[in-house]
Design a protein around this motif. Structure first.
Motif, mmCIF file in Angstrom:
data_model
loop_
_atom_site.group_PDB
_atom_site.id
_atom_site.type_symbol
_atom_site.label_atom_id
_atom_site.label_comp_id
_atom_site.label_asym_id
_atom_site.label_seq_id
_atom_site.Cartn_x
_atom_site.Cartn_y
_atom_site.Cartn_z
ATOM 1 N N GLU A 158 0.713 -0.775 0.067
ATOM 2 C CA GLU A 158 -0.016 -0.417 -0.231
ATOM 3 C C GLU A 158 0.691 1.400 -0.670
ATOM 4 O OE1 GLU A 158 -2.779 -0.188 3.209
ATOM 5 O OE2 GLU A 158 -3.916 -1.893 2.035
ATOM 6 N N THR A 159 2.012 1.355 -0.235
ATOM 7 C CA THR A 159 3.008 2.152 0.005
ATOM 8 C C THR A 159 3.267 3.022 -1.357
ATOM 9 O OG1 THR A 159 5.362 1.106 0.334
ATOM 10 C CG2 THR A 159 3.819 1.637 2.708
ATOM 11 N N VAL A 160 3.133 1.656 -2.528
ATOM 12 C CA VAL A 160 3.072 2.094 -3.597
ATOM 13 C C VAL A 160 2.106 3.119 -4.337
ATOM 14 C CG1 VAL A 160 2.666 0.787 -6.268
ATOM 15 C CG2 VAL A 160 4.305 -0.252 -4.311
ATOM 16 N N GLU A 161 3.421 4.545 -4.776
ATOM 17 C CA GLU A 161 2.322 5.992 -4.784
ATOM 18 C C GLU A 161 2.408 5.729 -6.711
ATOM 19 O OE1 GLU A 161 4.349 8.604 -2.688
ATOM 20 O OE2 GLU A 161 3.382 8.169 -1.022
ATOM 21 N N GLU A 162 3.020 4.803 -7.409
ATOM 22 C CA GLU A 162 3.536 5.034 -9.083
ATOM 23 C C GLU A 162 0.803 4.738 -9.583
ATOM 24 O OE1 GLU A 162 5.760 3.868 -13.075
ATOM 25 O OE2 GLU A 162 5.555 2.395 -10.943
ATOM 26 N N VAL A 163 0.951 5.527 -10.310
ATOM 27 C CA VAL A 163 -0.040 5.665 -10.860
ATOM 28 C C VAL A 163 0.125 5.246 -11.988
ATOM 29 C CG1 VAL A 163 -2.606 5.885 -11.860
ATOM 30 C CG2 VAL A 163 -1.073 7.497 -9.558
ATOM 31 N N THR A 164 -0.540 3.358 -12.438
ATOM 32 C CA THR A 164 -0.548 2.119 -13.439
ATOM 33 C C THR A 164 -1.330 2.108 -13.499
ATOM 34 O OG1 THR A 164 0.289 0.188 -12.749
ATOM 35 C CG2 THR A 164 1.994 2.248 -13.017
ATOM 36 N N GLY A 165 -2.098 0.579 -14.911
ATOM 37 C CA GLY A 165 -3.160 0.370 -15.149
ATOM 38 C C GLY A 165 -3.722 -0.689 -14.223
ATOM 39 N N GLU A 166 -2.256 -1.338 -13.211
ATOM 40 C CA GLU A 166 -2.787 -2.073 -12.182
ATOM 41 C C GLU A 166 -3.138 -1.506 -10.939
ATOM 42 O OE1 GLU A 166 1.059 -4.638 -11.912
ATOM 43 O OE2 GLU A 166 -0.174 -6.154 -10.708
ATOM 44 N N THR A 167 -2.184 -0.320 -10.514
ATOM 45 C CA THR A 167 -2.444 0.177 -9.340
ATOM 46 C C THR A 167 -3.401 1.300 -9.648
ATOM 47 O OG1 THR A 167 -0.895 2.170 -9.294
ATOM 48 C CG2 THR A 167 -0.013 -0.711 -9.168
ATOM 49 N N TYR A 168 -3.888 1.812 -10.113
ATOM 50 C CA TYR A 168 -4.956 2.819 -10.220
ATOM 51 C C TYR A 168 -6.240 2.701 -9.882
ATOM 52 C CZ TYR A 168 -8.530 6.278 -12.551
ATOM 53 O OH TYR A 168 -9.622 6.703 -12.115
ATOM 54 N N GLY A 169 -6.606 1.168 -9.813
ATOM 55 C CA GLY A 169 -8.017 1.339 -9.296
ATOM 56 C C GLY A 169 -8.027 1.306 -7.221
ATOM 57 N N PRO A 170 -7.098 0.055 -7.268
ATOM 58 C CA PRO A 170 -6.381 -0.253 -5.552
ATOM 59 C C PRO A 170 -6.296 1.259 -5.299
ATOM 60 C CG PRO A 170 -5.716 -1.863 -7.311
ATOM 61 C CD PRO A 170 -6.226 -0.704 -8.114
ATOM 62 N N MET A 171 -5.535 2.452 -5.260
ATOM 63 C CA MET A 171 -5.191 3.361 -4.900
ATOM 64 C C MET A 171 -6.575 4.166 -5.281
ATOM 65 S SD MET A 171 -1.804 3.742 -6.997
ATOM 66 C CE MET A 171 -1.578 5.239 -6.457
ATOM 67 N N LYS A 172 -7.469 3.896 -5.958
ATOM 68 C CA LYS A 172 -8.649 4.835 -5.987
ATOM 69 C C LYS A 172 -9.565 3.623 -4.223
ATOM 70 C CE LYS A 172 -9.310 8.158 -8.539
ATOM 71 N NZ LYS A 172 -9.824 9.421 -7.875
ATOM 72 N N ALA A 173 -8.929 2.823 -4.289
ATOM 73 C CA ALA A 173 -10.058 2.713 -3.156
ATOM 74 C C ALA A 173 -9.296 3.092 -2.050
ATOM 75 C CB ALA A 173 -9.760 0.314 -3.606
ATOM 76 N N LEU A 174 -7.899 2.713 -1.977
ATOM 77 C CA LEU A 174 -7.502 3.127 -0.892
ATOM 78 C C LEU A 174 -7.425 5.058 -0.367
ATOM 79 C CD1 LEU A 174 -3.682 1.437 -0.514
ATOM 80 C CD2 LEU A 174 -5.579 1.277 0.534
ATOM 81 N N CYS A 175 -7.805 5.454 -1.705
ATOM 82 C CA CYS A 175 -7.808 7.239 -1.422
ATOM 83 C C CYS A 175 -8.834 7.203 -0.806
ATOM 84 C CB CYS A 175 -7.538 7.603 -2.898
ATOM 85 S SG CYS A 175 -6.207 7.903 -3.903
#
Length: 373
Positions: A158-175
């Motif tokens: 959850e510390t990853v901050e690079e927005v990619t096709g793979e991380t975009y959705g999970p990062m939005k959920a974390l936001c």
């Protein structure tokens, strides 16, 4: 869901990170009047000069509210010269927000959980209402239709901050989770749009279909005319954002066209109608599309196979938002206004559409399809 499948979907929806503006704001109904004086809200918009932001700003201004912008002052910085601009950066550059007071904040530029947590924490005591623009990409799976309480995507680190096709959705959920932790559910609105379309869209995912239709001739269409699609017109999203602020609508809402109401066949008919152009559609099977890698990124946008891991991606339940007043204009209106806007763009832009099949790739795919058929 496999990593490849998630990258496929997230990359397609990631395009809502915006750079272009445009479009015509909604006209007031006969019995509708702008808000005046003490009823006007002081609204802070984090961003506001990309694609979706300007529509929200214009709608808020049209209704008589007072809008301030917070951004780096680098993108489309001549759009709103008369508005207060607080210059800063979401990455450890929030100083311009300190000491301010607003009735509401619209966060439509939050992609990194740390950034959202920082802004929500700072603004928690400065605003009465925090509205965050998320995405349906936040859901964990798309094999079945999602509703607002469906499981959300996760990521191992959850510390990853690079927005990619793979991380975009999970990062939005974390936001979403970070905003909730700082603001609390009684003051938080989360909107999860699907493909945001309309005048000013820089991704060209929806635009490809009516724009390609203008050329005429034989045209490749994926799947069948009955295959469902789902979008949200950027102006309908903007209207619901301002409605939510005015009425203090809190909670989580999928902002989509009604599930099952729009189809690829309908988009074809609308595209021909608004361009006054006849095409000869050739419907290509989902199996052929997968075999030839013609899907979203390579690139038949908006459409997804109606079976398998994407069976529910175009059937997201939006009843909760509809019950709160979200109204969706006909796709034909979106296509009509899109084409009108498209015709105002410089040739160097219109000759380099950013989604869809190139003429050469489309011709090659059609030839192969006819050969095997």
């Amino acid at each position: 869901m496999s990593n490849d499948r998630r990258r496929f979907l997230q990359a397609s929806l990631l395009g809502t990170a915006a750079i272009a503006a445009g479009g015509v704001p909604r006209v007031l109904a006969e019995d509708e009047k702008p808000i005046k004086g003490s009823d006007a809200l002081k609204i802070l918009v984090l961003g506001g000069t990309g694609f979706i932001g300007p529509h929200m700003v214009r709608e808020a201004l049209r209704r008589g509210h007072v809008v301030s912008l917070f951004n780096r002052g680098k993108t489309n910085n001549t759009l709103f010269p008369d508005l207060e601009l607080l210059v800063g950066d979401r990455d450890n550059g929030l100083h311009a927000l300190k000491g301010g007071k607003w009735d509401a904040v619209v966060d439509n530029s939050g992609y990194v959980p740390r950034h959202v947590a920082d802004s929500a924490r700072l603004l928690s005591s400065a605003v009465a209402h925090y509205l965050f623009i998320s995405s349906i990409s936040a859901y964990a799976s798309f094999a079945k239709p999602n509703h607002e309480d469906s499981p959300l995507a996760t990521m191992p680190d959850e510390t990853v901050e690079e927005v990619t096709g793979e991380t975009y959705g999970p990062m939005k959920a974390l936001c979403e989770q970070r905003a909730m932790a700082e603001v609390g559910q009684d003051r938080l609105t989360i909107l999860r749009p699907t493909y945001v379309c309309g005048p000013g869209d820089h991704t060209d995912r929806f635009s490809y279909w009516p724009v390609r239709t203008m050329t005429g001739g034989e045209m490749l269409w994926p799947g069948t005319p009955d295959d469902k699609i789902q979008i949200i017109d950027v102006r309908d999203l903007a209207n619901f954002v301002v409605d939510s602020l005015e009425q203090h609508i809190t909670g989580t809402y999928n902002t989509v066209t009604p599930a099952g109401s729009c189809s690829m066949g309908g988009l074809l008919a609308d595209s021909m109608a608004v361009t006054a152009t006849e095409v000869t559609p050739t419907w290509i099977s989902a199996g052929f599309i997968e075999e030839r890698q013609l899907g979203e990124n390579r690139s038949l946008p908006i459409w997804a196979p109606p079976t398998g891991e994407y069976a529910g991606v175009s059937l997201v339940n939006g009843d909760r938002a509809t019950a709160k007043g979200l109204r969706n204009r006909p796709i034909r209106e979106t296509a009509r206004d899109l084409i009108s806007w498209w015709k105002t763009l410089p040739e160097e832009r219109t000759q380099n559409i950013r989604a869809g099949l190139s003429p050469e790739r489309e011709a090659e795919a059609l030839a192969l399809w006819h050969e095997q058929s």
